[in-house]
Design a protein around this motif. Structure first.
Motif, mmCIF file in Angstrom:
data_model
loop_
_atom_site.group_PDB
_atom_site.id
_atom_site.type_symbol
_atom_site.label_atom_id
_atom_site.label_comp_id
_atom_site.label_asym_id
_atom_site.label_seq_id
_atom_site.Cartn_x
_atom_site.Cartn_y
_atom_site.Cartn_z
ATOM 1 N N ILE A 150 0.849 -1.191 0.000
ATOM 2 C CA ILE A 150 0.000 0.000 0.000
ATOM 3 C C ILE A 150 0.885 1.243 0.000
ATOM 4 O O ILE A 150 1.900 1.286 0.701
ATOM 5 C CB ILE A 150 -0.963 -0.003 1.210
ATOM 6 N N HIS A 151 0.516 2.235 -0.797
ATOM 7 C CA HIS A 151 1.276 3.474 -0.916
ATOM 8 C C HIS A 151 0.469 4.619 -0.320
ATOM 9 O O HIS A 151 -0.735 4.749 -0.586
ATOM 10 C CB HIS A 151 1.572 3.783 -2.387
ATOM 11 N N SER A 152 1.125 5.453 0.483
ATOM 12 C CA SER A 152 0.464 6.633 1.055
ATOM 13 C C SER A 152 1.305 7.874 0.783
ATOM 14 O O SER A 152 2.404 7.790 0.235
ATOM 15 C CB SER A 152 0.253 6.446 2.562
ATOM 16 N N GLY A 153 0.809 9.031 1.206
ATOM 17 C CA GLY A 153 1.513 10.282 0.971
ATOM 18 C C GLY A 153 2.534 10.593 2.054
ATOM 19 O O GLY A 153 2.776 9.788 2.957
ATOM 20 N N TYR A 154 3.125 11.781 1.955
ATOM 21 C CA TYR A 154 4.114 12.202 2.946
ATOM 22 C C TYR A 154 4.174 13.727 2.986
ATOM 23 O O TYR A 154 3.657 14.410 2.102
ATOM 24 C CB TYR A 154 5.493 11.617 2.633
ATOM 25 N N PHE A 155 4.816 14.234 4.037
ATOM 26 C CA PHE A 155 5.043 15.662 4.192
ATOM 27 C C PHE A 155 6.541 15.951 4.117
ATOM 28 O O PHE A 155 7.347 15.207 4.669
ATOM 29 C CB PHE A 155 4.532 16.160 5.555
ATOM 30 N N LYS A 156 6.908 17.042 3.433
ATOM 31 C CA LYS A 156 8.302 17.499 3.450
ATOM 32 C C LYS A 156 8.506 18.476 4.598
ATOM 33 O O LYS A 156 7.561 18.863 5.279
ATOM 34 C CB LYS A 156 8.656 18.150 2.116
ATOM 35 N N ASN A 157 9.756 18.897 4.785
ATOM 36 C CA ASN A 157 10.141 19.758 5.916
ATOM 37 C C ASN A 157 9.154 20.871 6.207
ATOM 38 O O ASN A 157 8.811 21.128 7.357
ATOM 39 C CB ASN A 157 11.508 20.413 5.661
ATOM 40 N N ASP A 158 8.729 21.561 5.168
ATOM 41 C CA ASP A 158 7.908 22.747 5.350
ATOM 42 C C ASP A 158 6.423 22.441 5.519
ATOM 43 O O ASP A 158 5.597 23.346 5.532
ATOM 44 C CB ASP A 158 8.103 23.714 4.178
ATOM 45 N N GLY A 159 6.082 21.157 5.654
ATOM 46 C CA GLY A 159 4.688 20.776 5.832
ATOM 47 C C GLY A 159 3.931 20.570 4.536
ATOM 48 O O GLY A 159 2.746 20.257 4.550
ATOM 49 N N GLN A 160 4.613 20.722 3.399
ATOM 50 C CA GLN A 160 3.952 20.529 2.113
ATOM 51 C C GLN A 160 3.634 19.052 1.913
ATOM 52 O O GLN A 160 4.488 18.194 2.078
ATOM 53 C CB GLN A 160 4.864 21.033 0.986
ATOM 54 N N LYS A 161 2.396 18.772 1.551
ATOM 55 C CA LYS A 161 1.935 17.388 1.417
ATOM 56 C C LYS A 161 2.075 16.919 -0.018
ATOM 57 O O LYS A 161 1.736 17.626 -0.959
ATOM 58 C CB LYS A 161 0.476 17.283 1.863
ATOM 59 N N PHE A 162 2.555 15.673 -0.178
ATOM 60 C CA PHE A 162 2.661 15.038 -1.487
ATOM 61 C C PHE A 162 1.892 13.722 -1.427
ATOM 62 O O PHE A 162 2.206 12.861 -0.614
ATOM 63 C CB PHE A 162 4.120 14.765 -1.854
ATOM 64 N N SER A 163 0.886 13.582 -2.278
ATOM 65 C CA SER A 163 0.099 12.354 -2.256
ATOM 66 C C SER A 163 -0.669 12.189 -3.552
ATOM 67 O O SER A 163 -0.738 13.101 -4.368
ATOM 68 C CB SER A 163 -0.877 12.361 -1.074
ATOM 69 N N VAL A 164 -1.241 11.015 -3.719
ATOM 70 C CA VAL A 164 -2.136 10.775 -4.848
ATOM 71 C C VAL A 164 -3.513 11.331 -4.494
ATOM 72 O O VAL A 164 -3.778 11.682 -3.343
ATOM 73 C CB VAL A 164 -2.237 9.267 -5.166
ATOM 74 N N LYS A 165 -4.390 11.400 -5.484
ATOM 75 C CA LYS A 165 -5.687 12.042 -5.268
ATOM 76 C C LYS A 165 -6.661 11.152 -4.500
ATOM 77 O O LYS A 165 -7.382 11.618 -3.623
ATOM 78 C CB LYS A 165 -6.308 12.420 -6.613
ATOM 79 N N THR A 166 -6.730 9.869 -4.870
ATOM 80 C CA THR A 166 -7.787 9.023 -4.353
ATOM 81 C C THR A 166 -7.273 7.649 -3.942
ATOM 82 O O THR A 166 -6.167 7.241 -4.293
ATOM 83 C CB THR A 166 -8.883 8.805 -5.423
ATOM 84 N N LYS A 167 -8.087 6.968 -3.202
ATOM 85 C CA LYS A 167 -7.842 5.567 -2.848
ATOM 86 C C LYS A 167 -8.142 4.706 -4.077
ATOM 87 O O LYS A 167 -9.193 4.851 -4.706
ATOM 88 C CB LYS A 167 -8.756 5.196 -1.678
ATOM 89 N N LYS A 168 -7.213 3.821 -4.433
ATOM 90 C CA LYS A 168 -7.407 3.029 -5.641
ATOM 91 C C LYS A 168 -6.611 1.724 -5.564
ATOM 92 O O LYS A 168 -5.526 1.694 -4.983
ATOM 93 C CB LYS A 168 -6.970 3.834 -6.877
ATOM 94 N N HIS A 207 6.778 12.038 7.762
ATOM 95 C CA HIS A 207 7.430 13.340 7.652
ATOM 96 C C HIS A 207 8.868 13.147 7.168
ATOM 97 O O HIS A 207 9.723 12.637 7.901
ATOM 98 C CB HIS A 207 7.408 14.056 9.003
ATOM 99 N N TYR A 208 9.078 13.546 5.923
ATOM 100 C CA TYR A 208 10.383 13.410 5.275
ATOM 101 C C TYR A 208 11.181 14.682 5.512
ATOM 102 O O TYR A 208 10.833 15.752 5.010
ATOM 103 C CB TYR A 208 10.171 13.166 3.777
ATOM 104 N N MET A 209 12.259 14.567 6.290
ATOM 105 C CA MET A 209 13.058 15.736 6.652
ATOM 106 C C MET A 209 14.273 15.831 5.723
ATOM 107 O O MET A 209 15.366 15.346 6.041
ATOM 108 C CB MET A 209 13.498 15.641 8.119
ATOM 109 N N LYS A 210 14.058 16.402 4.561
ATOM 110 C CA LYS A 210 15.117 16.517 3.557
ATOM 111 C C LYS A 210 16.240 17.395 4.081
ATOM 112 O O LYS A 210 16.012 18.523 4.508
ATOM 113 C CB LYS A 210 14.550 17.111 2.268
ATOM 114 N N ARG A 211 17.461 16.865 4.048
ATOM 115 C CA ARG A 211 18.615 17.589 4.592
ATOM 116 C C ARG A 211 19.533 18.025 3.463
ATOM 117 O O ARG A 211 19.687 17.335 2.466
ATOM 118 C CB ARG A 211 19.400 16.697 5.561
#
Length: 386
Positions: A116-134, A214-218
């Motif tokens: 199963i694949h889900s979304g994530y947040f980068k350092n600044d709180g920006q969310k990256f994800s797909v649109k719908t459950k599929k 939460h992906y903390m890109k360094r």
């Protein structure tokens, strides 16, 4: 609700300042039937001692101390030691929300998929994800070919998923063989290789729009290094993916998409290395901006390419450039203004320069909350140059 054991593998190398937050977030999971495998990959700081301290506190924690061999070898050691029916990954400098594995376990059982694949947040709180459950069924070579073309190798596709393995939960029964075939020396793009390998081997997978990671890109990450080694790494990844596709008799079908993927990444490398114009993205309908006074919002990779394109097109006027992290960017002959300054800029249209529609919607909401009319805010799916 499933109560199958989940093994969470955490590769660790010299990240002592991040470990407390990372491990604490795993221990605090609402899903309790966990095996937490901390793989100390020959750390020379106090990372190993921190792992041992947590293991003394929680008997679900297993610590593996090994000689330094890199991320791939560390994860392999974790997979070998895993006793759970499901496997998840967390990088030692990131952290997760309390309900992450409870929800992933729920979805993988409900959808009856191999991962199963889900979304994530980068350092600044920006969310990256797909649109719908599929749910996606991969029952033949054509379905696997289409998934890799559409969702993996084309970052502009609306259904594209992150190649990161830490935003996912896998059935152990197929992940082990999928990951163990990777070369230990692959130091870049290893997650992408793994996901492609999983797609070749699994029967189905699912996507959900929620995000808990939460992906903390360094800046010190290997992905942020700017030297000639990056070109060599891209080439090694290209060859490794080509070999993987050959093994499953899909190289010929995926050859064009793989070459475009490789060329795009090389252009990005050259841009970072030389600070020269190597465009990867274009605004797709430039004619609609003719005669307009434009504010360009976003100075990431897409924004930098749009900036060059708009500066060269004499039919429109680029009035200003803005970004939520304005202090990070510089533009020749133009100041990058803070988002709060947009309201005083005299422009006809605000062009949002980001890759994903979901991110563009979030930016549009933020600008509208500042009193900017939505009719002035424009986003188009960026067009790939190659």
């Amino acid at each position: 609700m499933s109560n199958k054991k989940i093994s969470i593998i955490v590769p660790i190398y010299n990240i002592q300042q991040y470990l407390d937050k990372c491990i604490s977030s795993i221990i605090a999971q609402s899903y309790k039937n966990l095996e937490i495998i901390l793989v100390d990959d020959g750390s020379t700081d106090n990372s190993g001692k921190i792992c041992d301290r947590f293991a003394a506190y929680d008997n679900r924690i297993k610590v593996i101390h090994k000689d330094n061999g890199g991320l791939v070898s560390a994860r392999k050691e974790g997979i070998k030691a895993a006793e759970g029916e499901y496997i998840g990954f967390v990088d030692g400098d990131d952290y997760i929300e309390r309900e992450m594995y409870e929800m992933l376990a729920h979805y993988i059982e409900e959808m009856q998929v191999d991962f199963i694949h889900s979304g994530y947040f980068k350092n600044d709180g920006q969310k990256f994800s797909v649109k719908t459950k599929k749910k996606y069924i991969l029952n033949n070579r054509k379905s696997r070919e289409n998934i890799i073309k559409k969702m993996i190798l084309d970052p502009t596709d609306s259904e594209a998923v992150s190649s990161s393995i830490w935003s996912k939960l896998f059935k152990k029964e197929f992940l082990g063989s999928a990951y163990m075939g990777m070369q230990d020396k692959l130091s870049y793009g290893e997650d992408l290789w793994c996901i492609c390998s999983c797609i070749m081997r699994c029967d189905s997978f699912g996507t959900v729009p929620e995000a808990w990671y939460h992906y903390m890109k360094r800046e010190t990450s290997i992905c942020n290094e700017r030297n000639l080694d990056n070109i060599q790494r891209e080439t090694e990844l290209y060859k490794s993916l080509g070999k993987l596709f050959e093994d499953y008799e899909l190289y010929r079908a995926l050859k064009a998409e793989l070459e475009h993927f490789y060329l795009r990444n090389l252009l990005i490398c050259m841009r970072q290395l030389t600070n020269t114009v190597c465009p990867v993205y274009q605004y797709p309908i430039i004619d609609e901006l003719a005669g307009k006074k434009i504010l360009l919002y976003g100075m990431g990779e897409v924004g930098q390419d749009y900036y060059t394109q708009l500066r060269r097109d004499m039919r429109c006027t680029l009035m200003a450039v803005s970004d939520r992290c304005a202090e990070k960017y510089k533009c020749d002959f133009m100041k990058v203004i803070e988002a709060d300054e947009i309201t005083v800029c005299d422009c006809d249209v605000i062009v949002v320069a980001v890759l994903r529609e979901e991110t563009a919607r979030m930016i549009a909401d933020e600008l509208a909350a500042k009193g900017i009319g939505r009719e002035k805010i424009v986003w188009r799916q960026p067009k790939l140059v190659v």
